[in-house]
Design a protein around this motif. Structure first.
Motif, PDB file in Angstrom:
ATOM      1  N   ARG A 144       8.057 -15.119 -11.622  1.00 48.16           N
ATOM      2  CA  ARG A 144       7.398 -13.916 -11.091  1.00 48.16           C
ATOM      3  C   ARG A 144       6.469 -14.259  -9.934  1.00 48.16           C
ATOM      4  O   ARG A 144       5.905 -13.366  -9.311  1.00 48.16           O
ATOM      5  N   LEU A 145       6.257 -15.544  -9.663  1.00 54.24           N
ATOM      6  CA  LEU A 145       5.367 -15.939  -8.577  1.00 54.24           C
ATOM      7  C   LEU A 145       6.181 -16.216  -7.312  1.00 54.24           C
ATOM      8  O   LEU A 145       7.396 -16.408  -7.377  1.00 54.24           O
ATOM      9  N   GLU A 146       5.516 -16.251  -6.169  1.00 55.30           N
ATOM     10  CA  GLU A 146       6.165 -16.458  -4.874  1.00 55.30           C
ATOM     11  C   GLU A 146       6.880 -17.813  -4.826  1.00 55.30           C
ATOM     12  O   GLU A 146       6.235 -18.870  -4.915  1.00 55.30           O
ATOM     13  N   PRO A 147       8.229 -17.809  -4.684  1.00 50.92           N
ATOM     14  CA  PRO A 147       8.986 -19.070  -4.819  1.00 50.92           C
ATOM     15  C   PRO A 147       8.615 -20.146  -3.796  1.00 50.92           C
ATOM     16  O   PRO A 147       8.582 -21.327  -4.149  1.00 50.92           O
ATOM     17  N   VAL A 148       8.348 -19.755  -2.542  1.00 51.34           N
ATOM     18  CA  VAL A 148       8.153 -20.791  -1.516  1.00 51.34           C
ATOM     19  C   VAL A 148       6.986 -21.703  -1.882  1.00 51.34           C
ATOM     20  O   VAL A 148       7.118 -22.937  -1.913  1.00 51.34           O
ATOM     21  N   GLU A 149       5.828 -21.100  -2.202  1.00 46.98           N
ATOM     22  CA  GLU A 149       4.654 -21.919  -2.519  1.00 46.98           C
ATOM     23  C   GLU A 149       4.821 -22.647  -3.852  1.00 46.98           C
ATOM     24  O   GLU A 149       4.494 -23.827  -3.977  1.00 46.98           O
ATOM     25  N   ILE A 150       5.319 -21.929  -4.861  1.00 44.02           N
ATOM     26  CA  ILE A 150       5.410 -22.518  -6.192  1.00 44.02           C
ATOM     27  C   ILE A 150       6.413 -23.661  -6.227  1.00 44.02           C
ATOM     28  O   ILE A 150       6.168 -24.719  -6.808  1.00 44.02           O
ATOM     29  N   ARG A 151       7.553 -23.464  -5.556  1.00 43.21           N
ATOM     30  CA  ARG A 151       8.555 -24.535  -5.568  1.00 43.21           C
ATOM     31  C   ARG A 151       8.098 -25.731  -4.739  1.00 43.21           C
ATOM     32  O   ARG A 151       8.453 -26.873  -5.039  1.00 43.21           O
ATOM     33  N   LEU A 464       3.353 -19.169 -17.780  1.00 42.48           N
ATOM     34  CA  LEU A 464       4.059 -18.649 -18.949  1.00 42.48           C
ATOM     35  C   LEU A 464       3.187 -17.723 -19.782  1.00 42.48           C
ATOM     36  O   LEU A 464       3.633 -16.686 -20.253  1.00 42.48           O
ATOM     37  N   LEU A 465       1.936 -18.127 -19.996  1.00 42.79           N
ATOM     38  CA  LEU A 465       1.141 -17.467 -21.028  1.00 42.79           C
ATOM     39  C   LEU A 465       0.064 -16.524 -20.497  1.00 42.79           C
ATOM     40  O   LEU A 465      -0.394 -15.656 -21.223  1.00 42.79           O
ATOM     41  N   TRP A 466      -0.346 -16.690 -19.251  1.00 38.93           N
ATOM     42  CA  TRP A 466      -1.465 -15.878 -18.779  1.00 38.93           C
ATOM     43  C   TRP A 466      -0.992 -14.831 -17.774  1.00 38.93           C
ATOM     44  O   TRP A 466      -0.565 -15.155 -16.669  1.00 38.93           O
ATOM     45  N   ARG A 467      -1.110 -13.587 -18.175  1.00 46.42           N
ATOM     46  CA  ARG A 467      -0.718 -12.478 -17.325  1.00 46.42           C
ATOM     47  C   ARG A 467      -1.408 -12.535 -15.964  1.00 46.42           C
ATOM     48  O   ARG A 467      -0.837 -12.199 -14.935  1.00 46.42           O
ATOM     49  N   GLY A 468      -2.676 -12.957 -15.958  1.00 50.37           N
ATOM     50  CA  GLY A 468      -3.482 -12.913 -14.735  1.00 50.37           C
ATOM     51  C   GLY A 468      -3.206 -14.026 -13.734  1.00 50.37           C
ATOM     52  O   GLY A 468      -3.794 -14.045 -12.655  1.00 50.37           O
ATOM     53  N   ALA A 469      -2.312 -14.965 -14.069  1.00 53.59           N
ATOM     54  CA  ALA A 469      -2.050 -16.070 -13.140  1.00 53.59           C
ATOM     55  C   ALA A 469      -1.352 -15.557 -11.891  1.00 53.59           C
ATOM     56  O   ALA A 469      -0.378 -14.803 -11.983  1.00 53.59           O
ATOM     57  N   THR A 470      -1.855 -15.935 -10.710  1.00 47.28           N
ATOM     58  CA  THR A 470      -1.234 -15.505  -9.461  1.00 47.28           C
ATOM     59  C   THR A 470      -0.715 -16.717  -8.693  1.00 47.28           C
ATOM     60  O   THR A 470      -1.052 -17.857  -9.008  1.00 47.28           O
ATOM     61  N   THR A 471       0.084 -16.425  -7.669  1.00 46.54           N
ATOM     62  CA  THR A 471       0.651 -17.497  -6.846  1.00 46.54           C
ATOM     63  C   THR A 471      -0.446 -18.391  -6.278  1.00 46.54           C
ATOM     64  O   THR A 471      -0.384 -19.622  -6.372  1.00 46.54           O
ATOM     65  N   ARG A 472      -1.475 -17.728  -5.702  1.00 47.46           N
ATOM     66  CA  ARG A 472      -2.553 -18.503  -5.090  1.00 47.46           C
ATOM     67  C   ARG A 472      -3.236 -19.388  -6.116  1.00 47.46           C
ATOM     68  O   ARG A 472      -3.502 -20.563  -5.883  1.00 47.46           O
ATOM     69  N   GLY A 473      -3.537 -18.815  -7.301  1.00 48.07           N
ATOM     70  CA  GLY A 473      -4.237 -19.566  -8.338  1.00 48.07           C
ATOM     71  C   GLY A 473      -3.445 -20.781  -8.803  1.00 48.07           C
ATOM     72  O   GLY A 473      -3.972 -21.894  -8.877  1.00 48.07           O
ATOM     73  N   VAL A 474      -2.156 -20.568  -9.091  1.00 49.09           N
ATOM     74  CA  VAL A 474      -1.338 -21.667  -9.600  1.00 49.09           C
ATOM     75  C   VAL A 474      -1.152 -22.737  -8.520  1.00 49.09           C
ATOM     76  O   VAL A 474      -1.221 -23.941  -8.796  1.00 49.09           O
ATOM     77  N   PHE A 475      -0.952 -22.279  -7.279  1.00 50.10           N
ATOM     78  CA  PHE A 475      -0.725 -23.231  -6.189  1.00 50.10           C
ATOM     79  C   PHE A 475      -1.965 -24.111  -5.966  1.00 50.10           C
ATOM     80  O   PHE A 475      -1.880 -25.349  -5.948  1.00 50.10           O
ATOM     81  N   GLY A 523      -9.172 -24.389 -11.798  1.00 47.59           N
ATOM     82  CA  GLY A 523      -8.761 -23.924 -10.473  1.00 47.59           C
ATOM     83  C   GLY A 523      -7.783 -22.767 -10.562  1.00 47.59           C
ATOM     84  O   GLY A 523      -7.910 -21.771  -9.840  1.00 47.59           O
ATOM     85  N   ILE A 524      -6.810 -22.871 -11.470  1.00 45.14           N
ATOM     86  CA  ILE A 524      -5.840 -21.783 -11.625  1.00 45.14           C
ATOM     87  C   ILE A 524      -6.572 -20.504 -12.043  1.00 45.14           C
ATOM     88  O   ILE A 524      -6.326 -19.424 -11.510  1.00 45.14           O
ATOM     89  N   TRP A 525      -7.511 -20.651 -12.964  1.00 43.42           N
ATOM     90  CA  TRP A 525      -8.256 -19.479 -13.438  1.00 43.42           C
ATOM     91  C   TRP A 525      -9.089 -18.864 -12.308  1.00 43.42           C
ATOM     92  O   TRP A 525      -8.983 -17.675 -12.012  1.00 43.42           O
ATOM     93  N   LEU A 526      -9.868 -19.704 -11.631  1.00 43.66           N
ATOM     94  CA  LEU A 526     -10.801 -19.212 -10.616  1.00 43.66           C
ATOM     95  C   LEU A 526     -10.062 -18.562  -9.449  1.00 43.66           C
ATOM     96  O   LEU A 526     -10.379 -17.437  -9.039  1.00 43.66           O
ATOM     97  N   PHE A 527      -9.040 -19.261  -8.907  1.00 46.53           N
ATOM     98  CA  PHE A 527      -8.370 -18.758  -7.710  1.00 46.53           C
ATOM     99  C   PHE A 527      -7.383 -17.638  -8.035  1.00 46.53           C
ATOM    100  O   PHE A 527      -6.928 -16.939  -7.137  1.00 46.53           O
ATOM    101  N   SER A 528      -7.064 -17.442  -9.313  1.00 49.93           N
ATOM    102  CA  SER A 528      -6.303 -16.257  -9.696  1.00 49.93           C
ATOM    103  C   SER A 528      -7.229 -15.059  -9.844  1.00 49.93           C
ATOM    104  O   SER A 528      -6.940 -13.965  -9.366  1.00 49.93           O
ATOM    105  N   LYS A 529      -8.360 -15.297 -10.509  1.00 52.18           N
ATOM    106  CA  LYS A 529      -9.330 -14.221 -10.751  1.00 52.18           C
ATOM    107  C   LYS A 529      -9.815 -13.605  -9.450  1.00 52.18           C
ATOM    108  O   LYS A 529     -10.017 -12.396  -9.358  1.00 52.18           O
TER     109      LYS A 529
END
Lengths: 562, 102
Positions: A144-151, A464-475, A523-529
């Motif tokens: 569900r996240l933006e493929p270019v950055e995540i991949r 997988l588990l956190w609804r609030g995770a965004t592309t920016r946060g995970v990246f 970092g994933i939490w902060l930059f997603s929030k």
């Protein structure tokens, strides 16, 4: 004399591939040693059988699904063996039994750490991974996240883990083969590189899986034989085995309790985290879940793998204690000092990592010694093949199709890129193996686990588990974990002091996982929030469909019928 | 509305789906917690009271041996328990949800 030379050079090789204890590595072999005939014949048999399987697999491979995931047609038992094969390296066999030989109980602490990640993989990851992905774990993170950055992130994490793991394995394999076959190091490394390119580029996942299965059976069989012979000797009484070990070991009763392996509590927890969650972020392990038909089979694979790996670690513990009782009172197994005495731990011919191989010689003579040496090769070759496939898939399926190619390439084109990447990775691995020949690479396996636990695992778990995770946060969080885990190892004592020769390490702990994992998750939490972008809305809106598919398997890619 | 969107909506409205998710989530996190507790409990004993694992219980056997083996066994037992529950209960619920969609 063959045995002496073989063991002393082998020790260097395996200390390097083990990544556990370099303290007792012996001097390298002096002259070109005569090759061990048994080991050579047995290893050649292994090579012939596996190459035959590779040609068989090459004829069956028709699509991308075949190449990456063996058509999702591997059974639960087979995959359990293959996972165990990918995970049980020569490092855990020779390294842990050597650690038990040197310090007794401490070896068990390592084994436990390497095992306990598997239940976590089962409870939180395995089924969801199977339900959402097709070929690589980046499929799942970018569901569900933006493929270019995540991949891009996933490919960076994968290639970093693969590179560090490969260097350690190549150097270890090269030194061992140099010794047993009597051929120069460079040719030995090239032979390993050629084998892994053939397995992966021609046979894809199907051939690689069968190489793992065969290696698993060989390793479990060999270790079982050793352990059973030890137990027979002591009438199947563990008390008798331990009593005899206490009587001959210079440390006496302290081998029966924790020693100095685990220092301060922070190091203990940090190491524990890296061992536990590193397993859940190793790309070549995660790929294995796509080789089975459905979530149910994925579950069965993890159960079998956990059983095989746990059983194997119990065997290495018995083998280590057996080596104490069989070897320590016989001066023939030691380098004798000028004064006629020897240290029962550090003077073992070949160093402590050779304890299991020495035990094989003491119990089964030169034939069994050759067999165990051949098993150690097979183990390394199988592990590098698995790593190469994971790296090649990251290049073709993640980088090429989603990041580099302007439009979706055809399946044939993608598989072609993957095969080319496998050849390239093989050549690079040979080159790195050559460059690092005389370097201390023992920390690299630990580094691979730390990166896997700090980059791949947090990205996977949070998406997988956190609804609030965004592309920016995970990246950003994933990058933080990647960079901080590498920095922590480089600035830590193992590299900064022991390899680079500086006086004081800026980072005081050997393993950075406690800190780098916290940075990644934080970092994933902060930059997603704080992510208010349009993409963040798409990411969160996509969670519902992802969640339903991950829980039920509806829409998951299934097995290919041949 | 696309077929996919309506399927998602139908599953989301299915009480069996919520039952499945609730049960599986509870079991998965309980077992994860149990594994973490066992493992880091073991690490804590090693870090703070290692001599306790060195108590001799039967001849040359110390308490640390059965405890270490028990941690290894617990990993397999917890995994096996999850598979048992998933194979019976969760797979049945999933099948019922899928059949309800047809």
């Amino acid at each position: 004399m063959t045995l002496v030379r073989l063991l002393s050079a082998g020790a260097v090789a395996l200390a390097l591939s083990a990544g556990i204890s370099l303290a007792h590595a012996a001097e390298p072999a002096v002259a070109a040693p005569p090759p061990s005939r048994t080991a050579m014949i047995l290893f050649l048999i292994f090579v012939v059988i596996t190459l035959w399987i590779t040609t068989w697999a090459a004829r069956r491979n028709r699509s991308a699904a075949d190449f990456y995931a063996a058509g999702a047609g591997i059974s639960g038992t087979q995959n359990g063996l293959a996972i165990a094969g990918d995970y049980m390296s020569a490092a855990s066999f020779l390294g842990i039994s050597g650690l038990v030989f040197a310090s007794g109980y401490d070896g068990l602490i390592y084994s436990v750490g390497w095992l306990v990640g598997w239940p976590i993989i089962m409870f939180l990851i395995a089924e969801r991974l199977r339900n959402l992905g097709r070929y690589t774990f980046a499929d799942v993170v970018s569901f569900r996240l933006e493929p270019v950055e995540i991949r891009t992130l996933a490919a960076l994490g994968t290639l970093t883990v693969v590179a560090f793991y490969l260097i350690a394995q190549m150097v270890g394999a090269g030194k061992l083969i140099e010794l047993l076959f009597g051929i120069p190091y460079l040719y030995a490394v090239m032979a390993v590189g050629a084998l892994m390119i053939l397995y992966v580029a021609l046979g894809g996942m199907l051939a690689t899986t069968w190489v793992q299965i065969i290696k698993s059976c060989l390793l479990l069989g060999g270790a079982t034989f050793l352990a059973v012979m030890v137990l027979i000797h002591f009438g199947f009484s563990p008390e008798a085995l331990f009593a005899s070990a206490i009587a001959v070991h210079p440390d006496g009763t302290s081998i029966m309790m924790p020693g100095n392996l685990v220092g301060d509590p922070i190091s203990a927890v940090s190491l524990g985290l890296a061992l536990m969650f590193g397993a859940a972020g190793l790309p070549h392990i995660l790929m294995r879940f796509f080789t089975v038909a459905d979530a149910r089979t994925a579950r069965k694979s993890v159960l079998y793998a956990t059983g095989f790996i746990g059983y194997f670690y119990v065997l290495t513990f018995i083998i280590g204690f057996g080596a104490i009782t069989y070897l320590m009172n016989d001066p023939a197994n030691y380098r004798i000092g000028a004064d006629g005495t020897y240290n029962k731990v550090t003077d073992l011919i070949g160093g402590t990592n050779m304890a299991a191989v020495q035990l094989a010689n003491a119990i089964g003579g030169s034939f069994f010694l050759g067999f165990i040496s051949a098993v150690a090769f097979a183990t390394i070759v199988a592990v590098v093949a698995g790593l190469t496939l994971a790296g090649a898939s990251a290049v073709s399926h993640d980088l090429y199709t989603s990041v580099i190619a302007k439009e979706t390439p055809s399946e044939d084109r993608e598989v072609w890129v993957s095969k080319a990447a496998a050849v390239a990775i093989g050549i690079i691995a040979v080159f790195l193996g050559y460059v690092f020949e005389n370097e201390n690479v023992a920390y690299m396996v630990g580094l691979a686990f730390a990166v896997a636990a700090s980059c791949n695992f947090p990205a996977l778990l949070m998406s997988l588990l956190w609804r609030g995770a965004t592309t920016r946060g995970v990246f950003i969080g994933g990058l933080l974990g990647l960079v901080s885990s590498i920095a922590g190892v480089v600035l830590g004592p193992a590299v900064w002091v022991h390899t680079l020769g500086f006086a004081h390490a800026p980072f005081p702990y050997d393993n950075p996982a406690l800190f780098s994992m916290a940075l990644a998750f934080g970092g994933i939490w902060l930059f997603s929030k704080t992510d208010k972008s349009k993409r963040a809305q798409i990411d969160k809106a996509g969670f519902k469909a992802q969640f339903i598919r991950s829980e039920t398997g509806i829409g998951a890619s299934g097995a290919v019928a041949y | 509305m696309s077929a996919k969107a309506s399927l998602i909506q139908a599953i989301e409205g299915d009480p069996k789906f919520h039952k499945l998710v609730a049960k599986r989530t509870r079991l998965a996190w309980t077992l994860t917690g149990a594994m973490l507790l066992i493992y880091f409990g073991f690490i804590a004993v090693i870090a703070f009271a290692p001599e306790w694992l060195g108590i001799f219980i039967s001849g040359a056997m110390t308490l640390g041996i059965p405890i270490g083996l028990a941690v290894i066994a617990s990993a397999f037992v917890l995994t096996g328990f999850y598979v048992y529950r998933a194979n019976s209960e969760f797979d049945r619920l999933t099948r019922e949800i899928l059949e309800g969609m047809k």
